[in-house]
Motif scaffolding. Structure first.
Motif, short mmCIF file in Angstrom:
data_model
loop_
_atom_site.label_atom_id
_atom_site.label_comp_id
_atom_site.label_asym_id
_atom_site.label_seq_id
_atom_site.Cartn_x
_atom_site.Cartn_y
_atom_site.Cartn_z
N PRO A 78 0.84 -1.19 0.00
CA PRO A 78 0.00 0.00 0.00
C PRO A 78 0.88 1.25 0.00
O PRO A 78 1.62 1.50 0.94
CB PRO A 78 -0.80 -0.14 1.30
N ASP A 80 0.64 4.59 0.21
CA ASP A 80 0.58 5.68 1.19
C ASP A 80 1.03 5.25 2.57
O ASP A 80 1.46 6.09 3.38
CB ASP A 80 -0.83 6.25 1.26
N ARG A 81 0.95 3.97 2.89
CA ARG A 81 1.32 3.48 4.22
C ARG A 81 2.78 3.06 4.30
O ARG A 81 3.29 2.84 5.40
CB ARG A 81 0.43 2.30 4.60
N THR A 174 -5.48 2.25 -10.85
CA THR A 174 -5.15 2.72 -9.50
C THR A 174 -3.87 2.13 -8.95
O THR A 174 -3.59 2.30 -7.76
CB THR A 174 -6.30 2.41 -8.53
N ALA A 175 -3.09 1.43 -9.76
CA ALA A 175 -1.94 0.72 -9.23
C ALA A 175 -0.86 0.55 -10.28
O ALA A 175 -1.08 0.78 -11.48
CB ALA A 175 -2.37 -0.65 -8.69
N ARG A 205 3.61 6.93 -5.95
CA ARG A 205 3.10 7.99 -5.07
C ARG A 205 2.87 9.28 -5.85
O ARG A 205 1.86 9.95 -5.66
CB ARG A 205 4.06 8.20 -3.91
N GLY A 208 -0.32 9.08 -7.78
CA GLY A 208 -1.55 8.88 -7.02
C GLY A 208 -2.07 7.46 -7.03
O GLY A 208 -3.25 7.23 -6.77
N HIS A 209 -1.18 6.47 -7.29
CA HIS A 209 -1.61 5.07 -7.29
C HIS A 209 -1.67 4.54 -5.86
O HIS A 209 -0.87 4.92 -4.99
CB HIS A 209 -0.65 4.22 -8.11
N SER A 210 -2.59 3.63 -5.63
CA SER A 210 -2.81 3.12 -4.27
C SER A 210 -1.89 1.97 -3.90
O SER A 210 -1.55 1.80 -2.72
CB SER A 210 -4.27 2.66 -4.11
N HIS A 211 -1.48 1.15 -4.88
CA HIS A 211 -0.70 -0.05 -4.58
C HIS A 211 0.37 -0.29 -5.64
O HIS A 211 0.24 0.11 -6.79
CB HIS A 211 -1.60 -1.29 -4.50
#
Length: 250
Positions: A78, A80-81, A174-175, A205, A208-211
């Motif tokens: 992930p 952002d984490r 998204t990834a 990052r 703006g991708h999540s994974h």
């Protein structure tokens, strides 16, 4: 507007491959579950397939489906984490001068030369020794996916500098998906494989991708050990993605 592939989920066809030697444990045989490679909607299905634990090799979208073995766990980071650990921060400092370019997935002679050197040094006898230009294109570039070649280079006073790494990366809505990475085998101590993942995460990052999908992780397999060092790491259990608890990464 593209058709929504979820509207036609009932007619998605899946196939089992025949048994073949396992690429990770020589004493075992493996089978894969494969999305119909002739389906013209593969590009549309691909983002959902990643979420189902599949990955791409060439034009094939597959997931291990072996009798009595569930060692291969699909994993993703992930974005952002994620925070680099101490070892990864050292890798970034050690390679702080390295430059990065994101390019279309189109082979160059320089990339092919590095790829062949990498296979000779790291995977001799693994069935890929004779890979040339056509095999490179078929295995890495693909025909229907939205791919990029991320180049990492040693800076030079003139020209682009020496090519160190190529990270083959697919882009979905998204990834990002890390398909394959090859690097200069003479620079093994610089942690270039780790650096490639860190650079892919940085790019994800900024976009703006999540994974970032990393393919499969196998507990206890030496070549897969680096993946557990990216925290948090999510694994797919067949139904959902969960944070993996896989021990100390220090």
């Amino acid at each position: 507007m593209r058709d929504d592939p979820h509207r036609n989920i009932d007619d998605l066809r899946l196939f089992h491959t025949a048994e073949h030697p396992c690429g990770y444990w020589p004493q075992r045989v493996a089978r894969d579950l494969v999305l119909d490679p002739r389906d013209p909607r593969l590009a549309q299905w691909y983002p959902q397939a990643l979420q189902w634990g599949f990955r791409r090799s060439g034009n094939i979208v597959y997931r291990p489906h072996c009798q009595g073995c569930r060692a291969c766990v699909a994993v993703r980071i992930p974005v952002d984490r994620f925070q680099p650990d101490r070892s990864q921060r050292r890798c970034l400092r050690r390679n702080a001068h390295v430059t990065m370019r994101v390019l279309p997935a189109e082979r160059t002679d320089e990339q092919l030369s590095l790829y062949r050197r990498y296979l000779t040094a790291r995977h001799r006898g693994g069935g890929m020794d004779d890979h040339g230009a056509s095999e490179f294109d078929q295995f890495l570039a693909g025909q229907w996916n939205d791919g990029r070649f991320i180049e990492l280079r040693e800076p030079a006073a003139h020209g682009p500098g020496r090519l160190l790494v190529v990270a083959v990366t697919d882009v979905v809505d998204t990834a990002l998906s890390a398909v394959y990475t090859f690097f200069d085998p003479d620079e093994d101590k610089r942690g270039l494989g780790t650096l490639a993942v860190l650079k892919q995460l940085q790019w994800a990052r900024t976009q703006g991708h999540s994974h970032l999908y990393l393919g499969y992780w196998i507990d206890g397999h030496r070549k897969m050990d680096y993946k557990r060092r990216f925290r948090p790491l999510e694994g797919f259990d067949g139904r959902s993605w969960r944070d993996l608890d896989i021990g100390d990464s220090a």
